[in-house]
Design a protein around this motif. Structure first.
Motif, short mmCIF file in Angstrom:
data_model
loop_
_atom_site.label_atom_id
_atom_site.label_comp_id
_atom_site.label_asym_id
_atom_site.label_seq_id
_atom_site.Cartn_x
_atom_site.Cartn_y
_atom_site.Cartn_z
N ILE A 252 0.85 -1.19 0.00
CA ILE A 252 0.00 0.00 0.00
C ILE A 252 0.88 1.24 0.00
O ILE A 252 1.94 1.26 0.64
N GLY A 253 0.47 2.26 -0.66
CA GLY A 253 1.22 3.52 -0.64
C GLY A 253 0.63 4.48 -1.64
O GLY A 253 -0.19 4.10 -2.49
N TYR A 254 1.06 5.73 -1.55
CA TYR A 254 0.60 6.74 -2.49
C TYR A 254 1.06 6.39 -3.90
O TYR A 254 1.94 5.55 -4.08
N LYS A 255 0.48 7.10 -4.84
CA LYS A 255 0.95 7.03 -6.22
C LYS A 255 2.44 7.34 -6.26
O LYS A 255 2.89 8.25 -5.55
N ASN A 256 3.18 6.58 -7.03
CA ASN A 256 4.62 6.81 -7.19
C ASN A 256 5.43 6.65 -5.91
O ASN A 256 6.50 7.23 -5.77
N SER A 257 4.91 5.89 -4.96
CA SER A 257 5.68 5.69 -3.73
C SER A 257 6.64 4.52 -3.87
O SER A 257 7.40 4.22 -2.96
N GLY A 258 6.58 3.82 -5.01
CA GLY A 258 7.52 2.73 -5.26
C GLY A 258 6.89 1.35 -5.08
O GLY A 258 7.60 0.35 -4.96
N LYS A 259 5.55 1.27 -5.09
CA LYS A 259 4.88 -0.01 -4.85
C LYS A 259 5.31 -1.08 -5.85
O LYS A 259 5.70 -2.18 -5.47
N SER A 260 5.24 -0.73 -7.14
CA SER A 260 5.60 -1.74 -8.16
C SER A 260 7.08 -2.11 -8.04
O SER A 260 7.45 -3.26 -8.24
N SER A 261 7.92 -1.13 -7.72
CA SER A 261 9.35 -1.41 -7.64
C SER A 261 9.64 -2.35 -6.47
O SER A 261 10.42 -3.29 -6.60
N LEU A 262 8.99 -2.09 -5.33
CA LEU A 262 9.19 -2.99 -4.19
C LEU A 262 8.64 -4.38 -4.52
O LEU A 262 9.26 -5.40 -4.20
N LEU A 263 7.50 -4.39 -5.18
CA LEU A 263 6.90 -5.68 -5.55
C LEU A 263 7.87 -6.51 -6.40
O LEU A 263 8.07 -7.70 -6.18
N LYS A 264 8.51 -5.83 -7.36
CA LYS A 264 9.46 -6.56 -8.23
C LYS A 264 10.66 -7.04 -7.43
O LYS A 264 11.17 -8.13 -7.66
N LEU A 265 11.10 -6.21 -6.48
CA LEU A 265 12.23 -6.63 -5.64
C LEU A 265 11.86 -7.89 -4.85
O LEU A 265 12.62 -8.86 -4.80
N LEU A 266 10.66 -7.90 -4.25
CA LEU A 266 10.24 -9.07 -3.47
C LEU A 266 10.10 -10.29 -4.39
O LEU A 266 10.53 -11.40 -4.04
N ALA A 267 9.51 -10.08 -5.56
CA ALA A 267 9.32 -11.21 -6.50
C ALA A 267 10.67 -11.77 -6.93
O ALA A 267 10.89 -12.99 -6.88
N ASN A 268 11.59 -10.89 -7.31
CA ASN A 268 12.90 -11.36 -7.79
C ASN A 268 13.68 -12.04 -6.67
O ASN A 268 14.35 -13.04 -6.90
N SER A 269 13.58 -11.50 -5.45
CA SER A 269 14.30 -12.11 -4.33
C SER A 269 13.75 -13.51 -4.07
O SER A 269 14.49 -14.45 -3.82
N TYR A 270 12.43 -13.62 -4.14
CA TYR A 270 11.82 -14.93 -3.89
C TYR A 270 12.27 -15.94 -4.96
O TYR A 270 12.70 -17.05 -4.66
N LEU A 271 12.19 -15.52 -6.22
CA LEU A 271 12.54 -16.43 -7.32
C LEU A 271 14.01 -16.83 -7.22
O LEU A 271 14.38 -17.97 -7.47
N ASP A 272 14.83 -15.87 -6.82
CA ASP A 272 16.26 -16.16 -6.65
C ASP A 272 16.45 -17.18 -5.53
O ASP A 272 17.23 -18.13 -5.65
N PRO A 281 6.17 -20.70 -9.43
CA PRO A 281 6.19 -19.25 -9.72
C PRO A 281 5.79 -18.43 -8.50
O PRO A 281 5.50 -18.97 -7.44
N ILE A 282 5.79 -17.14 -8.70
CA ILE A 282 5.21 -16.25 -7.70
C ILE A 282 3.97 -15.61 -8.33
O ILE A 282 3.94 -15.39 -9.55
N PRO A 362 3.27 -18.00 -3.19
CA PRO A 362 3.19 -16.70 -2.50
C PRO A 362 2.58 -15.64 -3.42
O PRO A 362 2.77 -15.69 -4.63
N LEU A 363 1.86 -14.72 -2.80
CA LEU A 363 1.13 -13.73 -3.60
C LEU A 363 1.55 -12.32 -3.20
O LEU A 363 1.59 -11.98 -2.02
N LEU A 364 1.85 -11.50 -4.21
CA LEU A 364 2.15 -10.10 -3.96
C LEU A 364 1.04 -9.27 -4.59
O LEU A 364 0.65 -9.53 -5.74
N VAL A 365 0.54 -8.29 -3.85
CA VAL A 365 -0.60 -7.52 -4.37
C VAL A 365 -0.22 -6.05 -4.50
O VAL A 365 0.19 -5.41 -3.53
N ASN A 366 -0.32 -5.53 -5.71
CA ASN A 366 -0.06 -4.11 -5.96
C ASN A 366 -1.38 -3.36 -5.87
O ASN A 366 -2.29 -3.58 -6.66
N MET A 367 -1.48 -2.48 -4.89
CA MET A 367 -2.75 -1.80 -4.62
C MET A 367 -2.83 -0.46 -5.34
O MET A 367 -1.80 0.14 -5.66
#
Ligand SMILES: Nc1ncnc2c1ncn2[C@@H]1O[C@H](COP(=O)(O)OP(=O)(O)OP(=O)(O)O)[C@@H](O)[C@H]1O
Length: 693
Positions: A252-272, A281-282, A362-367
């Motif tokens: 959760i966060g404001y517009k442009n607070s980095g939600k998608s970027s954090l989501l990709k970091l979590l996804a990539n870390s998990y896959l790694d 998959p994630i 595991p599930l990541l949700v971009n709000m």
């Protein structure tokens, strides 16, 4: 104060017009003037400003380029030799292989191997940094070509291969994006000169024939991706926790607070952490209909990934899994919160929760970035649907403030209060994590959110369908064609006209393969029944969602009195389905409707009873079993970018465009005598009646 009364778990949600949260949720570019300091591991991200007055640090690669010493050219490929601490910041599109050693990219470590990573690095987003972090892992066998030419030893050798997808030529259609990707039409090239001992220029490399380009000199108007330290900590915790229930993380966060970027970091870390296992998959649930990196424009989506997402996923170009979309039709949930929640619930339950196997992923949700006022109530409802194990709140204001226990931020109180309430209401043990978000002053972002939406629409309609997307370890490569759609003929698809009576329809419907009805989302202020002028006004030159609905259900709708009203004498009109009826029939958990993709309606021919329509994904429509399913179209508010309607005439295409205009074959546009600059004399007939206007 919120515009909404406190919500009870079983209360219907309603939205109050002109409330304070409208601005927050809207796509206006009126971003908050406060600038935020993110926490970073080493140096602050150059792109993030501490105050309006602070000068942004420049972006550049920490790399002293020396041709044929640490840069080796081989046709379409460039090898870069990096030593510990050196980094490459590149813009454009490339296929990355780590030839030896290891790299850290956006907070995740990648080791040498044969994996090929497709990286899309448009300047609209912060560029990925390829950072050499190994100092002693260079023991692997190198191929002779590299050994021969790289005389020096390097800690890491990366191989970058050209990847011209034609995204680089999107500027031919829409000049707004002419510099978004590295290309040889519009970009200026840094020159890299190799000096001989005698000082003569021997070779120069200007990156003209490459689809990517390293940023070798300091540049002030670009941004580089630097995950704050607490994001790295979060990702470690995310992958290390071995719980019996797979994690469901809401970001959760404001517009442009980095939600998608954090989501990709979590996804990539998990896959790694699981070593990229193809069948593990994630899951990513992207429920932001406005700014989605993962979905069809103005949709919500569930997708699975088993390969890292490096750089932007603006066009859904990263593959390695599957993706399901539900078209909402608007860029903000506030337009119809109940319908939005219905779609989120349907997507989540059908694609994730009801599937025993998928539920283990595991599930990541971009709000959506709407976390004020009514947005908070919406979050409460989403928590109820998704039942997350963790909620990460990206706080984008004063970082120091929220680290203190007694932060007295009213908005925080409202949001966190409700989240806490939801824990009790739903008997759910939710781990709430406050983390730092980023905040970009809108002037430091290259493109506004509206412009990025235009980019998404254009890239959706200009993507060449790839029917062989593999889920192997190599992500598939998309291809595009940015010739104006108007240069090719639209498809002619028959529609079922109102002239059919309920009795005749039953006998004819099973054979009919055309369009059986149209609906307009949020149509409650349209006068009904509509006449042909109104239908044309709404549907000509519009983007529509294409649905397959079960024949029986369709017949239910057709036979209902509201659809069948034929007080308008124009019986040649397509069957109009009021949206209330559409929602009622295809509401929660209805598996009798399937979203097939988007189309652009060119025009309607009432004489031949046909729609002229552009369909980028014809295959999914062709695959419909027409005896069991019928096609209907839904019109939301996704609009056709003006550049599609009035293609720019340039170079050898000039004649073609002129001819098109001369013969007045351009639909949708009323032209005055002369063409003008800036489109001022163009009048686009694109006016769906807006709600509340
Ligand atoms: N840690 C970071 N360092 C540098 N840039 C970043 C960082 N995180 C995000 N950005 C940049 O900030 C901008 C917004 O990030 P992002 O798209 O992840 O935010 P968002 O909250 O998902 O936005 P939206 O609500 O519009 O979907 C992008 O240009 C992104 O590249």
């Amino acid at each position: 104060m919120s515009a909404f009364s406190a919500i009870q778990s079983n209360q219907e949600i309603f939205y109050v017009q002109n409330s304070s949260d409208e601005e927050q949720g809207s796509d206006s570019d009126n971003d908050n003037e406060n600038l935020i300091i993110p926490e970073v591991s080493s140096a602050p991200p150059p792109s993030i400003l501490r105050s309006n007055s602070q000068i942004k640090p420049p972006v550049f690669s920490k790399f002293q380029a020396r041709l044929n010493e640490n840069i080796l050219l081989k046709g379409n490929i460039i090898y870069f030799g990096l030593n510990y601490g050196e980094s490459l910041v590149l813009k454009g599109q490339y296929i990355l292989t780590i030839y030896s050693g290891k790299l850290m990219i956006n907070g995740v470590t990648y080791h040498r191997g044969t994996a090929k990573y497709n990286v899309y690095a448009p300047i609209s987003h912060s560029l990925p940094e390829l950072l050499c972090i190994s100092s002693n892992e260079n023991s692997g066998t190198l191929s002779p070509e590299v050994v021969d030419i790289f005389t020096e030893k390097f800690d890491t050798i990366v191989k970058l291969e050209n990847n011209f997808t034609k995204l680089e030529s999107i500027g031919n259609l829409c000049p707004l994006f002419k510099n978004m990707f590295h290309n040889n039409l519009h970009n200026q090239f840094p020159k890299l000169v190799d000096h001989d001992d005698d000082g003569d220029d021997d070779l120069d490399l200007n990156f003209q024939k490459y689809s990517f380009c390293p940023i070798l000199c300091p540049v002030y108007d670009l941004n580089v991706m630097r995950p704050p330290a607490n994001w790295l900590q979060l990702s470690k915790t995310f992958v290390s926790q071995n719980t019996s229930i797979p994690k469901r993380v809401l970001i959760i966060g404001y517009k442009n607070s980095g939600k998608s970027s954090l989501l990709k970091l979590l996804a990539n870390s998990y896959l790694d952490s699981i070593n990229y296992v193809a069948d593990e998959p994630i899951g990513i649930l992207d429920i932001d209909p406005g700014q989605s990196e993962f979905s069809v424009p103005n949709s919500v989506s569930y997708s699975t990934y088993n390969f890292p997402l490096i750089g932007s996923n603006l066009t859904g170009s990263h593959a390695g899994g599957s993706c399901w979309n539900e078209y909402f039709g608007f860029n903000n949930p506030m337009e119809n919160p109940d319908w939005y929640l219905t779609l989120v619930a349907k997507l989540f339950q059908e694609r994730y929760e009801d599937n025993d196997l998928v539920r283990q992923v595991p599930l990541l949700v971009n709000m959506p970035g709407w976390i004020k006022g009514y947005g908070v109530q919406l979050i409460y409802k989403i928590i109820k649907i998704i039942k997350p194990t963790d909620i990460v709140y990206l706080k984008s204001h004063n970082e120091m403030e929220y680290q203190s226990e007694d932060a007295d931020d009213e908005e925080d109180d409202e949001l966190l209060g409700l989240i806490n309430e939801s824990k009790q209401d739903f008997f759910q043990n939710i781990n709430i994590i406050k983390s730092s978000g980023v905040f970009f002053h809108h002037t430091s972002l290259k493109y506004s959110s509206q412009e990025l939406s235009i980019f998404r629409v254009l890239s959706y309609f200009h993507k060449i369908p790839n029917n062989n997307i593999s889920s192997s370890s190599t992500s598939s490569r998309p291809n595009f064609n940015f010739n104006p759609l108007l240069w090719t003929s639209p498809l002619k698809i028959s529609y079922l006209a109102k002239s059919q009576t309920p009795d005749t329809i039953i006998s004819t419907i099973s054979e009919f393969k055309g369009i059986c009805g149209v609906t307009v989302f949020n149509d409650d202020e349209l006068s009904q029944p509509l006449n042909s002028t109104e239908i044309s006004t709404i549907f000509d030159c519009s983007i529509v969602g294409i649905y397959a609905v079960e024949t029986n259900q369709y017949l239910n709708i057709y036979q209902s009195s509201s659809v069948n009203k034929s007080s308008v004498p124009e019986t040649q009109l397509p069957v109009f389905i009021p949206f209330s009826k559409f929602q009622e029939e295809f509401g929660p958990r209805s598996n009798t409707i399937q979203f097939l993709g988007l189309g652009i309606i060119h025009s309607i021919n009432y004489k031949t009873k046909t729609f002229n329509i552009y369909l980028p994904d014809l295959e999914s429509i062709k695959s419909v079993n027409f005896s069991e399913y019928k096609i209907i179209l839904g019109r939301g508010r996704t609009s056709v970018p003006i550049w599609e309607l009035y293609p720019k005439s340039e170079d050898n295409n000039k004649k073609r465009s002129e001819k098109l205009f001369k013969h007045e074959k351009v639909p949708f546009i009323s032209l005055n005598d002369k063409f003008g600059k800036g489109g001022k004399i163009l009048k686009v007939r694109r006016n769906i009646i807006r709600r509340r206007q």
